[in-house]
Design a protein around this motif. Sequence first.
Motif, PDB file in Angstrom:
ATOM      1  N   LEU A   1       0.791  -1.227   0.054  1.00  0.00           N
ATOM      2  CA  LEU A   1       0.007   0.076   0.156  1.00  0.00           C
ATOM      3  C   LEU A   1       0.860   1.160  -0.040  1.00  0.00           C
ATOM      4  O   LEU A   1       1.646   1.404   0.874  1.00  0.00           O
ATOM      5  N   MET A   2       0.605   2.117  -0.892  1.00  0.00           N
ATOM      6  CA  MET A   2       1.486   3.457  -0.935  1.00  0.00           C
ATOM      7  C   MET A   2       0.469   4.392  -0.672  1.00  0.00           C
ATOM      8  O   MET A   2       0.860   5.613  -0.144  1.00  0.00           O
ATOM      9  N   GLU A   3      -0.625   4.350  -1.013  1.00  0.00           N
ATOM     10  CA  GLU A   3      -1.746   5.685  -0.731  1.00  0.00           C
ATOM     11  C   GLU A   3      -3.144   5.085  -0.588  1.00  0.00           C
ATOM     12  O   GLU A   3      -3.627   3.992  -0.960  1.00  0.00           O
ATOM     13  N   LEU A   4      -3.815   5.530   0.611  1.00  0.00           N
ATOM     14  CA  LEU A   4      -5.144   5.137   0.874  1.00  0.00           C
ATOM     15  C   LEU A   4      -6.172   6.400   0.937  1.00  0.00           C
ATOM     16  O   LEU A   4      -5.812   7.514   1.587  1.00  0.00           O
ATOM     17  N   ASN A   5      -7.207   6.363   0.316  1.00  0.00           N
ATOM     18  CA  ASN A   5      -8.235   7.307   0.303  1.00  0.00           C
ATOM     19  C   ASN A   5      -7.458   8.823   0.093  1.00  0.00           C
ATOM     20  O   ASN A   5      -8.095   9.812   0.768  1.00  0.00           O
ATOM     21  N   GLY A   6      -6.566   8.789  -1.105  1.00  0.00           N
ATOM     22  CA  GLY A   6      -6.306  10.021  -1.350  1.00  0.00           C
ATOM     23  C   GLY A   6      -4.889  10.574  -0.583  1.00  0.00           C
ATOM     24  O   GLY A   6      -4.445  11.644  -0.903  1.00  0.00           O
ATOM     25  N   LYS A   7      -4.436   9.796   0.408  1.00  0.00           N
ATOM     26  CA  LYS A   7      -3.387  10.158   1.368  1.00  0.00           C
ATOM     27  C   LYS A   7      -2.454   9.409   1.413  1.00  0.00           C
ATOM     28  O   LYS A   7      -2.646   7.841   1.454  1.00  0.00           O
ATOM     29  N   GLN A   8      -1.042   9.544   1.245  1.00  0.00           N
ATOM     30  CA  GLN A   8       0.035   9.079   1.135  1.00  0.00           C
ATOM     31  C   GLN A   8       0.382   8.267   2.542  1.00  0.00           C
ATOM     32  O   GLN A   8      -0.120   8.737   3.704  1.00  0.00           O
ATOM     33  N   VAL A   9       0.653   6.925   2.551  1.00  0.00           N
ATOM     34  CA  VAL A   9       0.941   6.175   3.751  1.00  0.00           C
ATOM     35  C   VAL A   9       2.233   6.282   4.351  1.00  0.00           C
ATOM     36  O   VAL A   9       3.326   6.585   3.321  1.00  0.00           O
ATOM     37  N   ASN A  10       2.427   5.913   5.389  1.00  0.00           N
ATOM     38  CA  ASN A  10       3.970   6.214   5.895  1.00  0.00           C
ATOM     39  C   ASN A  10       4.735   5.103   5.352  1.00  0.00           C
ATOM     40  O   ASN A  10       4.588   3.793   5.912  1.00  0.00           O
ATOM     41  N   THR A  11       5.337   5.427   4.257  1.00  0.00           N
ATOM     42  CA  THR A  11       6.028   4.264   3.830  1.00  0.00           C
ATOM     43  C   THR A  11       7.530   3.826   4.549  1.00  0.00           C
ATOM     44  O   THR A  11       7.973   2.779   4.045  1.00  0.00           O
ATOM     45  N   THR A  12       7.738   4.492   5.630  1.00  0.00           N
ATOM     46  CA  THR A  12       8.967   3.930   6.647  1.00  0.00           C
ATOM     47  C   THR A  12       8.440   3.098   7.308  1.00  0.00           C
ATOM     48  O   THR A  12       9.396   2.819   8.588  1.00  0.00           O
ATOM     49  N   ALA A  13       7.122   2.963   7.626  1.00  0.00           N
ATOM     50  CA  ALA A  13       6.515   2.020   8.587  1.00  0.00           C
ATOM     51  C   ALA A  13       7.126   0.601   8.611  1.00  0.00           C
ATOM     52  O   ALA A  13       7.598   0.215   7.562  1.00  0.00           O
ATOM     53  N   GLU A  14       7.469   0.113   9.655  1.00  0.00           N
ATOM     54  CA  GLU A  14       8.154  -1.162   9.783  1.00  0.00           C
ATOM     55  C   GLU A  14       7.276  -2.192   8.867  1.00  0.00           C
ATOM     56  O   GLU A  14       7.988  -2.820   8.108  1.00  0.00           O
ATOM     57  N   ARG A  15       6.052  -2.305   8.832  1.00  0.00           N
ATOM     58  CA  ARG A  15       5.483  -3.040   7.825  1.00  0.00           C
ATOM     59  C   ARG A  15       4.182  -2.342   7.132  1.00  0.00           C
ATOM     60  O   ARG A  15       3.407  -2.043   7.819  1.00  0.00           O
ATOM     61  N   LEU A  16       4.514  -2.357   5.919  1.00  0.00           N
ATOM     62  CA  LEU A  16       3.322  -1.636   5.276  1.00  0.00           C
ATOM     63  C   LEU A  16       2.011  -2.621   4.925  1.00  0.00           C
ATOM     64  O   LEU A  16       2.223  -3.779   4.741  1.00  0.00           O
ATOM     65  N   PRO A  17       0.757  -2.058   5.220  1.00  0.00           N
ATOM     66  CA  PRO A  17      -0.169  -3.097   4.595  1.00  0.00           C
ATOM     67  C   PRO A  17      -0.178  -3.530   3.180  1.00  0.00           C
ATOM     68  O   PRO A  17       0.485  -2.899   2.369  1.00  0.00           O
ATOM     69  N   THR A  18      -0.229  -4.851   3.008  1.00  0.00           N
ATOM     70  CA  THR A  18      -0.239  -5.650   1.667  1.00  0.00           C
ATOM     71  C   THR A  18      -1.608  -6.243   1.157  1.00  0.00           C
ATOM     72  O   THR A  18      -2.469  -6.624   2.079  1.00  0.00           O
ATOM     73  N   ILE A  19      -1.624  -6.551   0.026  1.00  0.00           N
ATOM     74  CA  ILE A  19      -2.495  -7.585  -0.461  1.00  0.00           C
ATOM     75  C   ILE A  19      -2.021  -8.423  -1.394  1.00  0.00           C
ATOM     76  O   ILE A  19      -1.202  -8.045  -2.052  1.00  0.00           O
ATOM     77  N   LYS A  20      -2.463  -9.727  -1.593  1.00  0.00           N
ATOM     78  CA  LYS A  20      -1.980 -10.689  -2.453  1.00  0.00           C
ATOM     79  C   LYS A  20      -3.300 -11.461  -3.003  1.00  0.00           C
ATOM     80  O   LYS A  20      -4.071 -11.874  -2.209  1.00  0.00           O
ATOM     81  N   PHE A  21      -3.031 -11.686  -4.406  1.00  0.00           N
ATOM     82  CA  PHE A  21      -4.225 -12.262  -4.836  1.00  0.00           C
ATOM     83  C   PHE A  21      -3.689 -13.483  -5.447  1.00  0.00           C
ATOM     84  O   PHE A  21      -2.823 -13.661  -6.175  1.00  0.00           O
ATOM     85  N   GLU A  22      -4.500 -14.556  -5.283  1.00  0.00           N
ATOM     86  CA  GLU A  22      -4.254 -16.199  -5.694  1.00  0.00           C
ATOM     87  C   GLU A  22      -5.315 -16.485  -6.678  1.00  0.00           C
ATOM     88  O   GLU A  22      -6.315 -16.509  -6.146  1.00  0.00           O
ATOM     89  N   LYS A  23      -4.924 -16.888  -7.775  1.00  0.00           N
ATOM     90  CA  LYS A  23      -5.928 -17.244  -8.833  1.00  0.00           C
ATOM     91  C   LYS A  23      -6.581 -18.662  -8.425  1.00  0.00           C
ATOM     92  O   LYS A  23      -8.003 -18.507  -8.609  1.00  0.00           O
ATOM     93  N   GLU A  24      -5.828 -19.430  -8.011  1.00  0.00           N
ATOM     94  CA  GLU A  24      -6.482 -20.819  -7.512  1.00  0.00           C
ATOM     95  C   GLU A  24      -7.580 -20.289  -6.144  1.00  0.00           C
ATOM     96  O   GLU A  24      -6.870 -19.893  -5.174  1.00  0.00           O
ATOM     97  N   GLY A  25      -8.761 -20.779  -6.206  1.00  0.00           N
ATOM     98  CA  GLY A  25      -9.594 -20.516  -5.255  1.00  0.00           C
ATOM     99  C   GLY A  25     -10.265 -19.010  -4.963  1.00  0.00           C
ATOM    100  O   GLY A  25     -10.893 -18.680  -4.354  1.00  0.00           O
ATOM    101  N   ALA A  26      -9.519 -18.025  -5.951  1.00  0.00           N
ATOM    102  CA  ALA A  26      -9.733 -16.850  -5.991  1.00  0.00           C
ATOM    103  C   ALA A  26      -9.816 -16.278  -4.465  1.00  0.00           C
ATOM    104  O   ALA A  26     -10.576 -15.712  -3.944  1.00  0.00           O
ATOM    105  N   ARG A  27      -8.304 -16.458  -3.923  1.00  0.00           N
ATOM    106  CA  ARG A  27      -8.298 -16.314  -2.568  1.00  0.00           C
ATOM    107  C   ARG A  27      -7.431 -14.784  -2.532  1.00  0.00           C
ATOM    108  O   ARG A  27      -6.841 -14.545  -3.569  1.00  0.00           O
TER     109      ARG A  27
END
Length: 134
Positions: free
Chosen positions: A36-62
């Motif tokens: 995650l780089m930007e949320l609702n038009g606001k830059q996120v803290n990219t120096t945070a220890e762990r940035l929010p992430t998202i991962k898409f898996e085709k198998e099972g649409a997970r």
Amino acid sequence: MRTLFIALTALVLGSCASSKKGAAAEADLYGKEWKLMELNGKQVNTTAERLPTIKFEKEGARVSGFAGCNRMMGTFTINAEKLIFSPLAATKMACMDDNVETEYLAALSGVNTFSVDAGMLQLQAGDTVLAKFK
């Protein structure tokens, strides 16, 4: 002059071709952990220890990822230009530090379309960009 016109036309057409929406961009979702780089038009803290992430898996649409404090998971559906998440589940660790988790999960629940452009994933509600990832 003609050469300049042809070069500019090629540049414009090439840049338009790199933007993919909906089902055309589906293949670009898989095999990556998007940060995650930007949320609702606001830059996120990219120096945070762990940035929010998202991962898409085709198998099972997970879908899975890190929401800022807790892990989240669920399923998704892509139909034409629509991207819809199932209600997402999250672990329940207590979070003491200020984080974006509540806002992030709320944004994901409003997503109904997406695009991938120049290595950036945008999750949107109609034309409104809710979240940008790299």
